[in-house]
Design an enzyme around this catalytic site. Structure first.
Site, short mmCIF file in Angstrom:
data_model
loop_
_atom_site.label_atom_id
_atom_site.label_comp_id
_atom_site.label_asym_id
_atom_site.label_seq_id
_atom_site.Cartn_x
_atom_site.Cartn_y
_atom_site.Cartn_z
N SER A 186 1.37 -7.01 6.63
CA SER A 186 1.35 -5.93 8.06
C SER A 186 1.68 -4.65 7.32
O SER A 186 2.07 -4.43 6.36
CB SER A 186 2.39 -6.53 8.88
N LYS A 211 4.27 -10.92 4.26
CA LYS A 211 4.66 -9.60 3.44
C LYS A 211 4.59 -8.63 4.28
O LYS A 211 3.64 -8.01 4.89
CB LYS A 211 3.47 -9.22 2.55
N GLY A 264 -3.94 -2.72 8.25
CA GLY A 264 -3.81 -1.76 7.19
C GLY A 264 -4.98 -0.98 6.82
O GLY A 264 -5.81 -0.92 7.72
N SER A 265 -4.75 -0.35 5.58
CA SER A 265 -5.97 0.53 5.54
C SER A 265 -7.23 -0.09 5.17
O SER A 265 -7.31 -1.35 4.46
CB SER A 265 -5.46 1.60 4.18
N THR A 266 -8.35 0.58 5.18
CA THR A 266 -9.71 -0.26 4.93
C THR A 266 -9.78 -0.53 3.40
O THR A 266 -10.31 -1.47 2.99
CB THR A 266 -10.73 0.86 5.09
N GLY A 267 -9.17 0.41 2.30
CA GLY A 267 -9.33 0.33 1.03
C GLY A 267 -8.61 -0.91 0.50
O GLY A 267 -9.24 -1.90 -0.15
N VAL A 268 -7.43 -1.44 1.21
CA VAL A 268 -6.64 -2.58 0.68
C VAL A 268 -7.56 -3.98 1.38
O VAL A 268 -7.88 -4.67 0.61
CB VAL A 268 -5.32 -2.60 1.54
N GLU A 292 -7.54 -5.67 10.58
CA GLU A 292 -7.75 -4.56 11.37
C GLU A 292 -7.44 -3.43 10.54
O GLU A 292 -6.41 -3.20 10.12
CB GLU A 292 -6.81 -4.54 12.88
N CYS A 326 -2.79 3.35 15.04
CA CYS A 326 -4.20 3.32 14.66
C CYS A 326 -5.05 3.71 15.68
O CYS A 326 -6.28 4.25 15.16
CB CYS A 326 -4.24 1.59 14.62
P1 NAD Z 1 -1.49 0.20 3.79
O1 NAD Z 1 -3.05 -0.29 3.77
O2 NAD Z 1 -1.11 1.17 3.00
O3 NAD Z 1 -0.43 -0.88 3.86
C1 NAD Z 1 -0.73 -2.11 4.53
C2 NAD Z 1 -0.11 -3.41 4.00
O4 NAD Z 1 -0.96 -3.67 2.65
C3 NAD Z 1 1.37 -3.09 3.43
O5 NAD Z 1 2.28 -4.23 3.72
C4 NAD Z 1 1.39 -2.96 1.74
O6 NAD Z 1 2.19 -3.03 0.91
C5 NAD Z 1 0.03 -3.99 1.52
N1 NAD Z 1 -0.73 -3.65 0.62
C6 NAD Z 1 -0.96 -2.23 -0.17
N2 NAD Z 1 -1.71 -2.62 -1.27
C7 NAD Z 1 -2.13 -3.80 -1.39
C8 NAD Z 1 -2.90 -4.55 -2.40
N3 NAD Z 1 -3.46 -4.20 -3.23
N4 NAD Z 1 -2.87 -6.06 -1.94
C9 NAD Z 1 -2.38 -6.63 -0.79
N5 NAD Z 1 -1.47 -5.92 -0.10
C10 NAD Z 1 -1.43 -4.47 -0.16
O7 NAD Z 1 -1.63 0.75 5.47
P2 NAD Z 1 -0.23 1.25 6.09
O8 NAD Z 1 -0.12 2.82 5.51
O9 NAD Z 1 0.94 0.36 6.15
O10 NAD Z 1 -0.78 1.51 7.35
C11 NAD Z 1 -1.76 2.28 7.80
C12 NAD Z 1 -3.00 1.97 8.00
O11 NAD Z 1 -3.34 0.93 8.82
C13 NAD Z 1 -4.13 2.99 8.34
O12 NAD Z 1 -5.35 3.18 7.62
C14 NAD Z 1 -4.41 2.62 9.87
O13 NAD Z 1 -5.59 3.05 10.37
C15 NAD Z 1 -4.39 0.96 9.68
N6 NAD Z 1 -4.10 0.40 10.86
C16 NAD Z 1 -5.04 0.15 11.62
C17 NAD Z 1 -4.82 -0.57 12.85
C18 NAD Z 1 -6.04 -1.44 13.78
O14 NAD Z 1 -5.68 -2.08 14.64
N7 NAD Z 1 -7.13 -1.45 13.38
C19 NAD Z 1 -3.26 -1.11 13.37
C20 NAD Z 1 -2.37 -0.49 12.39
C21 NAD Z 1 -2.80 0.38 11.21
#
Ligand code: NAD
Length: 541
Positions: A186, A211, A264-268, A292, A326
């Site tokens: 998350s 996590k 979280g982010s698109t890249g992850v 998402e 988001c």
């Molecule tokens: P993030 O991608 O940095 O982190 C999200 C989660 O992924 C965290 O728990 C992080 O520790 C984990 N993570 C990071 N690297 C990882 C890896 N290599 N493997 C597995 N897990 C990993 O995102 P954030 O900064 O927490 O949140 C912001 C992002 O989330 C923005 O891009 C936002 O647009 C997106 N978001 C989207 C929505 C939606 O509904 N589309 C909602 C909320 C947030």
């Protein structure tokens, strides 16, 4: 097997408290804030219902006062993650066999605690740990209660859908949880999303590893404690703060990972999808991947738009929760005929916003979540200040001496493809492109060309213009608003999610999401089995 139908009625959304001066909820919250801000909470992992303490820990600080530690959190490594997988798989049979009404009852009880005695705990920890104002934290926790109630109700509605049966037989569809465990990862920005990612699959009988984000871990831990307090059996959700890398390496590639629930982010998300692809032959089942992800949410105004609601939508949509929703509005397309009146109004409205400590109730915006986010925002501001293609309408400064503060910023961009018009920033920065009124169609196409498609809104009074804009932008977002800001989706009313690089669009909190955690098993029972082998048409005349 145990999915009896009880006709639970469609839930109401959780009531939102207003925290007006003198109200009891404000006094309770202030008292809770005072208590929590004075503590340093020791956060263990929770595996198989037990607290597990590790040597590796991280300090959790308040974004608006980054020298102030509010928690020390244990971090799982390979050993603990393997324990958590074993514990989830060991808990699976008993949880799956728990009658539906008891699983449902448990989560409705959790929702009720969130609406009642536990509200202040989650609201205060979300304010302090994630730098949300009282109102932003309130709607976050109300959403978590909504996710639970609508999750239970959506599951019930899914179970009702059964195949037809011809006479003499009975066909039924058994909605099984997935054959393995769910990996839930998350983000920091919503406690509700943190809670929902492991809980939604678990409502329908799955087991999970969760996590949380290291920058939302305090509120997320309190939610985990609440689940335990309400009777969640050991091992059904295992709370494992850890590095993303360890989660990917030891959990995502495990053969029994049956579902991946991510925000979280698109890249992850793309990196996990790639990893799943590379390991595809080793899984027991094709894992369900629900994500998402990032966004570049837009506002598009037509020359017939009303100025006041348009200005308010830009300011609220872009700056509430520091632009870290988001759905936050981060690019706008404004017709040249409206700009001379809109620009001064935006300056006026933004000047009213207090940026500061979220414990002060007149604050509109807290700090961005961490140093990395601050540096991202600063980079965009520094480059915009130096670019001949940009001018600041308002803001443009930031200060990290006490907290990660970025002033609400509006950048006017002279080209629609300037970096801040197209890249996700996730901070309180909105970019505006002013277009010629007679270039509506071309500008709609530019808006639609984004790789993201999460949330968007249009402003217009002219109905034909609304029709044209809605049609042109049909695939530009998963959630679309007409004459309203692009934030503020409510569970059960505007199910949220986006497509393209913004996610798999499985609409959190709705049956579209719940169905991803179920695998249908179709059972036909024949009451009087046939003894014939040949068919009547075979009889010779
Ligand atoms: P993030 O991608 O940095 O982190 C999200 C989660 O992924 C965290 O728990 C992080 O520790 C984990 N993570 C990071 N690297 C990882 C890896 N290599 N493997 C597995 N897990 C990993 O995102 P954030 O900064 O927490 O949140 C912001 C992002 O989330 C923005 O891009 C936002 O647009 C997106 N978001 C989207 C929505 C939606 O509904 N589309 C909602 C909320 C947030």
């Amino acid at each position: 097997m145990s999915n009896a139908i009880y006709n639970l009625s469609r839930p109401e959304n959780d009531a939102i408290r207003s925290y007006l001066p003198g109200s009891p909820e404000r006094a309770q919250l202030q008292e809770e804030l005072k208590k929590q801000v004075a503590q340093v909470v020791k956060i263990p992992l929770i595996i198989n219902g037990q607290e597990v303490w590790t040597e590796k820990t991280i300090s959790v600080t308040m974004p608006h006062d980054h020298g102030h530690v509010i928690a020390q959190c244990c971090m799982a490594g390979e050993k603990e993650l393997r324990m958590a997988i074993d514990s989830a798989l060991a808990a699976k049979d008993a949880w799956e066999a728990t009658p539906w009404e008891h699983r449902a009852g448990l989560f409705l009880k959790v929702a009720q605690m969130l609406s009642g005695p536990y509200r202040k705990v989650l609201t205060a920890s979300t304010m302090l740990g994630q730098s949300k104002t009282a109102y932003q934290a309130e709607i976050d926790i109300a959403e978590l209660a909504d996710f639970l109630r609508f999750g239970v109700w959506s599951a019930q509605e899914i179970f009702k859908d059964q195949p037809a049966s011809a006479s003499g037989m009975w066909n039924r569809q058994d909605y099984r949880p997935l054959d393995g465990f769910i990996c839930a990862i998350s983000p920091f920005n919503f406690t509700s999303i943190g809670g929902n990612l492991p809980t939604a699959p678990v409502i329908v009988g799955n087991v999970a590893l969760w996590k949380p984000s290291s920058t939302a871990v305090l509120s997320n831990y309190y939610y985990m404690k609440l689940l335990q307090q309400c009777g969640l059996p050991a091992g059904v959700i295992n709370f494992v703060p850890c590095s993303g890398r360890d989660m990917s390496q030891y959990v995502v590639s495990h053969p029994k990972m049956a579902g991946f629930h991510f925000t979280g982010s698109t890249g992850v998300f793309q990196s996990v999808w790639r990893q799943v692809g590379e390991n595809i032959a080793s899984y027991t089942n094709y894992p369900r991947l629900v994500g998402e992800t990032g966004g570049k949410d837009f506002l598009f105004a037509h020359s017939s738009a009303d100025l006041e609601p348009l200005a308010a939508a830009i300011v609220r949509g872009a700056f509430e929760y520091q632009g870290q929703k988001c759905s936050a509005c981060s690019r706008a397309y404004i017709p040249a005929s409206l700009w001379p009146a809109l620009e001064p109004r935006l300056k006026e409205l933004t000047a009213q916003l207090k940026v500061g400590d979220v414990q002060e109730f007149d604050t509109f915006m807290g700090a961005v979540i961490d140093k990395s986010s601050f540096q991202t925002c600063k980079g965009f501001l520094d480059r915009a200040a130096a670019s001949p293609l940009c001018q600041f309408v308002t803001g443009g400064t930031c200060d990290d001496s006490k907290g990660w503060f970025v002033q609400p910023t509006i950048i006017r961009c002279m080209t629609p493809d300037y970096e801040s018009m197209v890249e996700e920033i996730f901070g309180p920065i909105i970019s505006i492109y002013v277009y010629d009124d007679d270039k509506l169609e071309e500008t709609l196409e530019i808006c639609n060309s984004s790789p993201y498609a999460l949330s968007g809104c249009i402003f217009a009074q002219d109905r034909q213009a609304i029709v044209r804009m809605e049609r042109a932008l049909r695939n530009a977002s998963g959630n679309f608003y007409i004459n309203d800001k692009c934030t503020g989706a409510v569970v059960g009313q505007q199910p949220f999610g986006g497509a393209r690089a913004s996610g798999t669009n499985d609409k959190a909190g709705s049956s579209l999401n719940m169905i991803r955690w179920l695998s249908a098993h179709v059972v036909k029972e024949e009451f009087c089995p046939s003894t014939d082998v040949t068919y009547p048409y075979m009889v010779q005349p």
